[in-house]
Scaffold this active site. Structure first.
Site: not given
Ligand code: F3S
Length: 295
Positions: A22, A141, A179, A111, A237-238, A89, A280
Site C-alpha cells: 500500500c 499500531e 487502519t 504512514c 494483521s491486514n 505503524h 507488505s
C-alpha cells in the site's frame, strides 16, 4: 479493474489490482532505502525499530544492506548512535523522546493515515472527550495510538465491548479505528451507534481506504472463484483479515507467505483461481505465485 488470464485448460487466474504494497508501506520501504544512502555517506548506523514491514524476505534484503532491526528501545541503548526508522505503524509519543535521549536521530516513516489518528486522539482530550479505539489491543499500531491519548483510552474489538463502554455513560467520546480493521465488521459498530442514538460518540472513520479497497476487491474475487490464495506475512494483521474475508466467501482459501507454501495439488481442479496479497507483500512474490498458478 481485474486482470484475468485464460488458460488452455480453461483455468482463469484473477489477480487483484490492490494486491501488495500500500502507499504507506511503499513509502516506509522507500524511506529506508533513501536513508541507507545517507547513512553510508555519513558512516552512521541505521536501525529499524521493529521489522520495517511484515515480510521476512524484504527485511532480510534490507538487513543484508546494513539495516539493523531492533525490537525494543532497550536494544538501542548499547548501540552506536545512528538513524532510527519508525515504521508505518507508528509509535507512541514517548518513544520519539526516548530515541533522541539515547543520542539517535528519528527517521519517521509513520504512514500519514496513522499520523492523522495520532492527531485526532491527541486533540480529543482538549475537546473533553474520551477515546475509544476499535482494534487489536496488542497490535503495534494500536499501542502507538494509545501513546498519543492524554487519558487512558478504551480498546474494543466487538460491538458488545463497545456497548459496555457507552451504555449508561454521560461522557463524550471520540471513536477511531485501527487502519486495518475489517470495514465490513465496522459497519456493525456504526449501525449499533445509529440505532441507539449515541450522539455522544463522534466517529472518525480511520480505516484506511487501501485496506477497504483491498478487502472489498478480495471479497468480490473470492466470491467468484473455486480457490483463493492470500499472500502475506504470518504476522501481518491486514493479511490475516484478508484471509478471514476470503474464507467467508470461498471455502478453498489458502494463506501463504511465499510460493513455497502453496500446495499446487490442492488447487489443481480449480477452474478459477483468485489471488490477493497483504500490504507488505512485494511484487516479485505475487508474480511468482501468479506465474505458478498459470503454469
Ligand atoms: Fe498506511 Fe493504509 Fe498502508 S494506513 S500503511 S496506507 S494500509
Amino acid at each position: 479493474m481485474i486482470k484475468s488470464v485464460a488458460m488452455e485448460d480453461k483455468r482463469e487466474v484473477i489477480l487483484a489490482d490492490t494486491a501488495g504494497f500500500c502507499f504507506g508501506v511503499k513509502r516506509a520501504v522507500d524511506t529506508v532505502y533513501a536513508q541507507l544512502e545517507t547513512a553510508k555517506e555519513s558512516k552512521k548506523a541505521i536501525y529499524s525499530l521493529g521489522p520495517i514491514i511484515h515480510n521476512e524476505d524484504v527485511v532480510a534484503k534490507l538487513e543484508a544492506q546494513g539495516v539493523v532491526t531492533v525490537h525494543s528501545l532497550d536494544e538501542l541503548k548499547d548501540k552506536e548512535a545512528g538513524y532510527v526508522v519508525i515504521r508505518s505503524h507508528g509509535v507512541d509519543r514517548k518513544t520519539y523522546e526516548e530515541i533522541e535521549k539515547l543520542g539517535h536521530h528519528v527517521i519517521d516513516a509513520t504512514c500519514p493515515f496513522v499520523k492523522k489518528i495520532h492527531n485526532i486522539v491527541a486533540k480529543a482530550y482538549e475537546e473533553g472527550c474520551k477515546v475509544i479505539i476499535v482494534g487489536d489491543d496488542k497490535h503495534p499500531e494500536v499501542k502507538g495510538i494509545k501513546g498519543w491519548c492524554k487519558t487512558p483510552p478504551y480498546v474494543v474489538k466487538t460491538v458488545e465491548e463497545l456497548k459496555k463502554v457507552v451504555e449508561n455513560s454521560k461522557e463524550n467520546y471520540v471513536l477511531v479505528q485501527q487502519t486495518t480493521f475489517n470495514g465490513i465488521i465496522f459497519k456493525e459498530f456504526v449501525e449499533f451507534l445509529d440505532k441507539n442514538d449515541y450522539n455522544n460518540v463522534r466517529v472518525y472513520k480511520t480505516i484506511c481506504n487501501a485496506t477497504d479497497e483491498r478487502q472489498l476487491e478480495a471479497a468480490r474475487i473470492a466470491n467468484e472463484v473455486d480457490a483463493m490464495i492470500v499472500i502475506g506475512g504470518i504476522n501481518s494483521s491486514n493479511t490475516q483479515k484478508l484471509y478471514e474475508i476470503c474464507k467467508m466467501k470461498c471455502r478453498n482459501t489458502y494463506y501463504i507467505q511465499t510460493l513455497v507454501d502453496l500446495d499446487l495439488a490442492a488447487i489443481e481442479s480449480a477452474k478459477r483461481v483468485g489471488i490477493t496479497a497483504g500490504a507488505s507483500t512485494p511484487n516479485y512474490i505475487i508474480k511468482e505465485v501468479h506465474d505458478a498458478c498459470q503454469n
